[in-house]
Write an enzyme that holds these catalytic residues in place. Structure first.
Site, PDB file in Angstrom:
ATOM      1  N   HIS A 121       0.818  -1.213   0.000  1.00  0.00           N
ATOM      2  CA  HIS A 121       0.000   0.000   0.000  1.00  0.00           C
ATOM      3  C   HIS A 121       0.861   1.277   0.000  1.00  0.00           C
ATOM      4  O   HIS A 121       0.669   2.185  -0.819  1.00  0.00           O
ATOM      5  CB  HIS A 121      -0.872   0.050   1.264  1.00  0.00           C
TER       6      HIS A 121
HETATM    7  C1  BDR Z   1      -2.172   0.393   5.878  1.00  0.00           C
HETATM    8  O1  BDR Z   1      -2.176  -0.224   7.150  1.00  0.00           O
HETATM    9  C2  BDR Z   1      -0.878  -0.563   7.549  1.00  0.00           C
HETATM   10  O2  BDR Z   1      -0.829  -1.837   8.130  1.00  0.00           O
HETATM   11  C3  BDR Z   1      -0.013  -0.466   6.327  1.00  0.00           C
HETATM   12  O3  BDR Z   1       1.277  -0.047   6.712  1.00  0.00           O
HETATM   13  C4  BDR Z   1      -0.714   0.551   5.469  1.00  0.00           C
HETATM   14  O4  BDR Z   1      -0.276   1.859   5.757  1.00  0.00           O
HETATM   15  C5  BDR Z   1      -3.001  -0.439   4.929  1.00  0.00           C
HETATM   16  O5  BDR Z   1      -4.307  -0.526   5.399  1.00  0.00           O
END
Ligand code: BDR
Ligand code: CA
Length: 352
Positions: free
Chosen positions: A273
């Site tokens: 992400h």
């Molecule tokens: C987001 O949640 C975190 O666990 C990841 O780093 C990312 O920023 C995705 O939902």
């Protein structure tokens, strides 16, 4: 050149985002601010400095920020990111100190010092930003842009059925931040934040084949990590055997993340992400956005933290976010391999 402040909760994909930023020639990293999220803020700050040090970036100011969300207890995600936040990777403790500025002070100081020059990219819960906005409501005008990884606008959540992790952890902060940007935009007429939610970040799927390509790009041997990654070689128990230390780190961190996704998301690979958000901050052409009105649910019995999105414009309120609705994931993943692999090639001789 794009000047960036990255607000992180490092975190495996935050670590990959830091590497992507370090490997991007058009990025100037002004500072990194740390917030509690995937793991506690102090460990986030340790992880962040350790990752930057791995690629020789101990010149970057790293500031510790808020440990806890605005009003709720902190939730962390060791099942997703590992006990220390970096999966199976274990980096040496960073040898350089944290900034003597608090993250919130840093955000305000740097935005005031260079009005209109710094792009803020938030990759974790929005607690630091919300506190900074409560103290300096002019921040939306002072930052050039705000790009966030957070929310799920037309897709299911990843934490509760309709909520995405970063907003879920501190929904009150998200509400404050969205409202502050909206109020400021009404007064000053500046642009809306760009929001990358799960709708697009779950298209950024890294696989073991990408890790092999990264290793090859870095000139790391052995380049075929697939057997190791898939547990076919007992050597993996002791961690990656790649010759390049950056590739070892990436492989060990991602192996944990891939195992998590294979348990919960049905594929052996991982959504990266946060690097997609950094990539889109540097190259807005990687995503297509739609101007939408979004608000954050705070009082739901099932939906607290949902980014409620007015797709049919029934509220009659002006759009307040540019929500990413499409992403060129293939170009992004090629660029990730090129940039992080290239960065690794430049740091082939760091001691383990
Ligand atoms: C987001 O949640 C975190 O666990 C990841 O780093 C990312 O920023 C995705 O939902
Ligand atoms: Ca994150």
């Amino acid at each position: 050149m794009t000047r960036l402040i990255l607000d992180v909760d490092t975190g495996i994909d935050d670590a990959m985002a830091l590497l992507y930023a370090c490997g991007s020639p058009e990025a100037e990293i002004v500072a990194v601010t740390c917030v509690g999220g995937n793991i506690g803020a102090a460990q986030v700050a340790t992880n962040t400095r350790a990752v930057l040090e791995l690629v020789g970036r101990d010149d970057v100011e790293v500031a510790l920020g808020r440990e806890r969300p605005l009003v709720r207890a902190l939730e962390v995600a060791p099942e997703t990111h590992g006990a220390n936040g970096l999966g199976y990777a274990h980096l040496p403790a960073p040898a350089w100190p944290l900034s003597d500025r608090h993250a919130v002070d840093l955000l305000i100081d740097e935005a005031r010092r260079r009005p209109g020059e710094v792009t803020l990219v938030t990759l974790g819960p929005l607690t630091n930003l919300a506190v900074a906005l409560l103290r300096e409501p002019e921040l939306p005008r002072l930052f050039a842009r705000w790009v966030l990884m957070g929310g799920s606008y037309r897709s299911p959540g990843n934490t509760a059925p309709t909520t995405e992790w970063n907003v879920h952890v501190d929904p009150d902060a998200a509400k404050v931040a969205f409202a502050a940007w909206t109020a400021s935009a009404e007064t000053h007429g500046h642009g809306r934040p760009t929001a990358l939610g799960l709708d697009v970040t779950e298209r950024a799927k890294i696989t073991p084949e990408h890790v092999v390509a990264l290793a090859r790009r870095a000139g790391s041997t052995p380049d075929d990590l697939l057997s190791v990654e898939r547990g076919e070689d007992l050597a993996h128990a002791a961690g990656s055997v790649a010759s390049n230390p950056v590739i070892r780190f990436v492989a060990d961190a991602l192996r944990f993340y891939m195992e998590f996704h294979s348990r919960y998301d049905g594929f052996y690979g991982a959504f990266i992400h946060d690097p997609l958000a950094v990539a889109a901050a540097l190259d807005p052409g990687l995503v297509r956005t739609e101007a939408l009105t979004v608000d954050v649910e705070l009082g739901g019995s099932l939906t607290t933290g949902e980014t409620v999105t007015d797709w049919r414009r029934v509220w009659g309120r002006a759009p307040n976010l540019d929500v990413a609705v499409d992403a060129d994931a293939a170009t992004f993943l090629d660029r990730f391999v090129e940039r992080v692999g290239g960065l690794a090639a430049e740091h082939a001789n760091v001691a383990r």
